[in-house]
Motif scaffolding. Structure first.
Motif, PDB file in Angstrom:
ATOM      1  N   THR A 164       6.097   2.307  14.870  1.00 45.87           N
ATOM      2  CA  THR A 164       5.625   3.690  15.029  1.00 45.87           C
ATOM      3  C   THR A 164       4.943   3.875  16.388  1.00 45.87           C
ATOM      4  N   GLY A 171      -3.403   3.729   9.380  1.00 43.99           N
ATOM      5  CA  GLY A 171      -3.645   3.110  10.692  1.00 43.99           C
ATOM      6  C   GLY A 171      -3.887   4.126  11.795  1.00 43.99           C
ATOM      7  N   VAL A 230       7.479  10.100   4.127  1.00 45.82           N
ATOM      8  CA  VAL A 230       7.470   9.179   2.981  1.00 45.82           C
ATOM      9  C   VAL A 230       7.263  10.031   1.718  1.00 45.82           C
ATOM     10  N   VAL A 282       0.874  -1.178   0.000  1.00 50.01           N
ATOM     11  CA  VAL A 282       0.000   0.000   0.000  1.00 50.01           C
ATOM     12  C   VAL A 282       0.910   1.226   0.000  1.00 50.01           C
TER      13      VAL A 282
HETATM   14  C1  HEM Z   1       1.906   6.527  16.173  1.00 47.80           C
HETATM   15  C2  HEM Z   1       1.737   5.709  15.171  1.00 47.80           C
HETATM   16  C3  HEM Z   1       1.851   6.054  13.704  1.00 47.80           C
HETATM   17  C4  HEM Z   1       2.415   7.143  13.095  1.00 47.80           C
HETATM   18  C5  HEM Z   1       3.085   8.352  13.737  1.00 47.80           C
HETATM   19  C6  HEM Z   1       2.267   6.946  11.664  1.00 47.80           C
HETATM   20  C7  HEM Z   1       2.699   7.846  10.704  1.00 47.80           C
HETATM   21  C8  HEM Z   1       2.571   7.646   9.344  1.00 47.80           C
HETATM   22  C9  HEM Z   1       3.072   8.549   8.351  1.00 47.80           C
HETATM   23  C10 HEM Z   1       3.810   9.854   8.641  1.00 47.80           C
HETATM   24  C11 HEM Z   1       2.778   8.016   7.135  1.00 47.80           C
HETATM   25  C12 HEM Z   1       3.192   8.573   5.775  1.00 47.80           C
HETATM   26  C13 HEM Z   1       2.048   9.263   5.088  1.00 47.80           C
HETATM   27  C14 HEM Z   1       2.487   9.931   3.806  1.00 47.80           C
HETATM   28  O1  HEM Z   1       2.904   9.250   2.880  1.00 47.80           O
HETATM   29  O2  HEM Z   1       2.415  11.165   3.756  1.00 47.80           O
HETATM   30  C15 HEM Z   1       2.076   6.778   7.358  1.00 47.80           C
HETATM   31  C16 HEM Z   1       1.604   5.967   6.356  1.00 47.80           C
HETATM   32  C17 HEM Z   1       1.041   4.731   6.588  1.00 47.80           C
HETATM   33  N1  HEM Z   1       0.773   4.155   7.800  1.00 47.80           N
HETATM   34 FE1  HEM Z   1       1.089   4.991   9.625  1.00 47.80          FE
HETATM   35  N2  HEM Z   1       1.633   5.758  11.444  1.00 47.80           N
HETATM   36  C18 HEM Z   1       1.358   5.170  12.656  1.00 47.80           C
HETATM   37  C19 HEM Z   1       0.707   3.969  12.879  1.00 47.80           C
HETATM   38  C20 HEM Z   1       0.255   3.115  11.898  1.00 47.80           C
HETATM   39  C21 HEM Z   1      -0.454   1.878  12.130  1.00 47.80           C
HETATM   40  C22 HEM Z   1      -0.872   1.327  13.495  1.00 47.80           C
HETATM   41  C23 HEM Z   1      -0.663   1.309  10.894  1.00 47.80           C
HETATM   42  C24 HEM Z   1      -1.322   0.008  10.517  1.00 47.80           C
HETATM   43  C25 HEM Z   1      -2.355  -0.520  10.991  1.00 47.80           C
HETATM   44  C26 HEM Z   1      -0.126   2.214   9.894  1.00 47.80           C
HETATM   45  C27 HEM Z   1      -0.161   1.998   8.534  1.00 47.80           C
HETATM   46  C28 HEM Z   1       0.242   2.904   7.579  1.00 47.80           C
HETATM   47  C29 HEM Z   1       0.163   2.666   6.150  1.00 47.80           C
HETATM   48  C30 HEM Z   1      -0.333   1.393   5.466  1.00 47.80           C
HETATM   49  C31 HEM Z   1       0.642   3.820   5.521  1.00 47.80           C
HETATM   50  C32 HEM Z   1       0.737   4.086   4.025  1.00 47.80           C
HETATM   51  C33 HEM Z   1      -0.515   4.810   3.544  1.00 47.80           C
HETATM   52  C34 HEM Z   1      -0.538   5.023   2.041  1.00 47.80           C
HETATM   53  O3  HEM Z   1       0.507   5.071   1.409  1.00 47.80           O
HETATM   54  O4  HEM Z   1      -1.655   5.150   1.513  1.00 47.80           O
HETATM   55  N3  HEM Z   1       0.424   3.288  10.538  1.00 47.80           N
HETATM   56  N4  HEM Z   1       1.949   6.571   8.720  1.00 47.80           N
END
Ligand code: HEM
Length: 494
Positions: free
Chosen positions: A306, A441, A371, A111
């Protein structure tokens, strides 16, 4: 004659390298042949905040950073981010395809790394399962509370001895994501599997965050050079090892799956059932096994480190700020007043705790470099024309540390999120990023942060271990930053 051709070639090359290829992009530091601006990511600016803010001071809020041969447009100003990445979301929803992914993963699956129709389909599917699985039905909350209780009991059993909470956070948060993906949690019978997974992920991301990883990522052939060979091998081996582990899980599930029953108990089962529906379409309509392996990787890694790291940072900041700690206990005594389990229904009464979690996320500022996105059509940012297909970095880390938005930004101060005791909604607090790629998430992570943080403080009187009363807040470099290890004493409060 040869000398003339050679010199002409050099002049043309330098003209192209230093002027021609840069002429249409926003200004930025001088890119060197092959490595672009990666030479700037040195030890002096690690883990990276200083690099992006220094460049912003020189070139303004929009500048070009060359990731090897690829120009990346870095945006550090909130107003511009809002105007473009949020309000014109579709234009900034792409992801660049990295040659290393195409080589070792045989395509841009996942993803996080996919784009276009595949991304829309897979993001929607993952969100649907997440919601269906629990975020809408309290199931997820039950699992989180279950992990919190298991953690509480493990802490009690240690009878006030100093504890490094990192391991407990990792296994609890790892169990939650593993239950979601594969249907089982970690305990003493399978903890080794957790450790192997975690170790592989850590190695993978350590290299990925280094300039060396950037070079191998951009030029897979560079991995054949003697001094880079072993680094590329680490990436290939770890990736291959992780994919094998995930595939094994899926294959085990396939042996017992009941395709006649539409119900599912975890993500892998839901994916396999969806795959079955598309079995007559080319590439299973996007539900290939490679896609499944890769999404398991995404959710496991994005969902584990994270959240666990954020909890660890939150503990560290509170421990170093006794006045914050006291206010947390005051609020818990006033609003809860017993050892009962705190649930999300208590959230609206625990404003100071919510403010502390917000401030911990801001201060932890987990991703020094966000990212990378990609423009999906031609656009203009701050007067600069940006062609379709250009890398874009919405630099949320610069916003979280922006003095104009968060005065005295290096001070840990939960009160900045409160007014007359009420929680303020500050839109610039964007640790989960912004726009169409915003973290998938977020809902799960917010629930985990609240339940673990609020309950652990309610259950325990937490203080720093006297052997290290002043732990460092120096950030350890990686795709997400880690706090240095420290220990706490956890005494039951009730
Ligand atoms: C404190 C916890 C978390 C933080 C600070 C965080 C932060 C982020 C950030 C900064 C991005 C990048 C978004 C972008 O491309 O601009 C991201 C993407 C993503 N995160 Fe998290 N995240 C956290 C927890 C989680 C959890 C628990 C999951 C899964 C269940 C998750 C799944 C994803 C996925 C799959 C993406 C990619 C979304 C895409 O490209 O459409 N994250 N997250």
């Amino acid at each position: 004659m040869f000398l003339v051709i050679f010199l002409t070639f050099i002049v043309v090359y330098l003209f192209y390298q230093f002027y021609w290829k840069r002429r249409c992009f926003p200004p930025g530091p001088l890119p060197l042949p092959l490595i672009g601006n990666l030479y700037l990511m040195n030890n002096d600016v690690k883990p990276g905040y200083a690099l992006w803010s220094n460049l912003s001071k020189i070139y303004g809020p929009v500048y070009t950073f060359w990731m090897a041969h690829m120009p990346m447009i870095v945006i550090t100003d909130w107003k511009l981010l809002k105007q473009h990445v949020i309000k014109d979301g579709n234009t900034f929803a792409g992801r660049p395809s990295f040659p290393i992914s195409v080589e070792i993963r045989k395509g841009s699956y996942r993803v996080v790394e996919s784009f276009g129709d595949r991304w829309v389909q897979q993001r929607r599917f993952a969100l649907h399962i997440l919601r269906d699985f629990g975020l809408g039905k309290n199931l997820m909350e039950e699992k989180i509370i279950g992990e919190m209780i298991s953690m509480r009991d493990q802490i009690r059993a240690r009878k006030n001895e100093p504890i490094d909470m990192m391991y407990l956070f990792d296994t609890a948060v790892g169990s939650i994501i593993n239950v979601f993906l594969f249907g089982y949690r970690y305990d003493e019978t399978n903890i080794e599997e957790f450790q192997i997974l975690k170790e592989r992920m850590t190695k993978h991301f350590k290299i990925a965050a280094e300039p060396i990883g950037g070079i191998i990522g951009m030029y897979p052939w560079a991995g054949k050079l003697p001094f880079l060979k072993k680094h590329k091998q680490v990436i290939v081996d770890n990736w291959g090892g992780l994919m094998k582990m995930f595939r094994k899980q899926a294959e085990e599930k396939m042996r017992t799956i009941d395709y006649d029953n539409d119900e599912y108990s975890d993500y892998v089962e839901a994916f396999l059932k969806e795959r079955k529906k598309h079995e007559h379409e080319p590439n299973f309509g996007g539900f290939e096994m490679e896609q499944l392996d890769s999404v398991c990787f995404d959710l496991w890694v994005a969902g584990m480190e994270t959240t666990s790291n954020t909890l660890y940072w939150a503990f560290l900041y509170v421990m170093l700020n006794p006045e914050v700690r006291e206010k947390i206990y005051e609020e818990l005594d006033r609003e809860i007043g017993s050892d009962r389990i705190i649930t999300t229904s208590d959230k609206s009464n625990l404003n100071y705790i919510n403010a502390t979690i917000n401030e911990s996320q801001r201060m932890a500022n987990l991703l020094p470099m966000n990212v990378i996105h990609q423009s999906t059509s031609d656009t203009t940012i701050n007067g600069y024309f940006i062609p379709k297909g250009t890398g874009i970095i919405p630099q949320i880390s610069a916003v979280l540390y922006d003095e104009q938005i968060f005065p005295n930004a290096s001070k840990f101060n939960p009160d900045r999120f409160l007014e007359n005791g009420q929680l303020l909604k500050i839109e610039e607090l964007c640790p989960f990023s912004i726009g169409k790629r915003q973290c998938l998430g977020e809902g799960l992570a917010r629930m985990e942060l609240f339940i673990f943080f609020a309950n652990l403080f309610n259950q325990f009187d937490i203080s720093l271990d006297s052997s290290n009363p002043n732990p460092s807040t120096q950030k350890e470099y990686g795709v997400t930053v880690k706090a240095p290890n420290f220990k706490t004493i956890m005494k039951s409060r009730h």
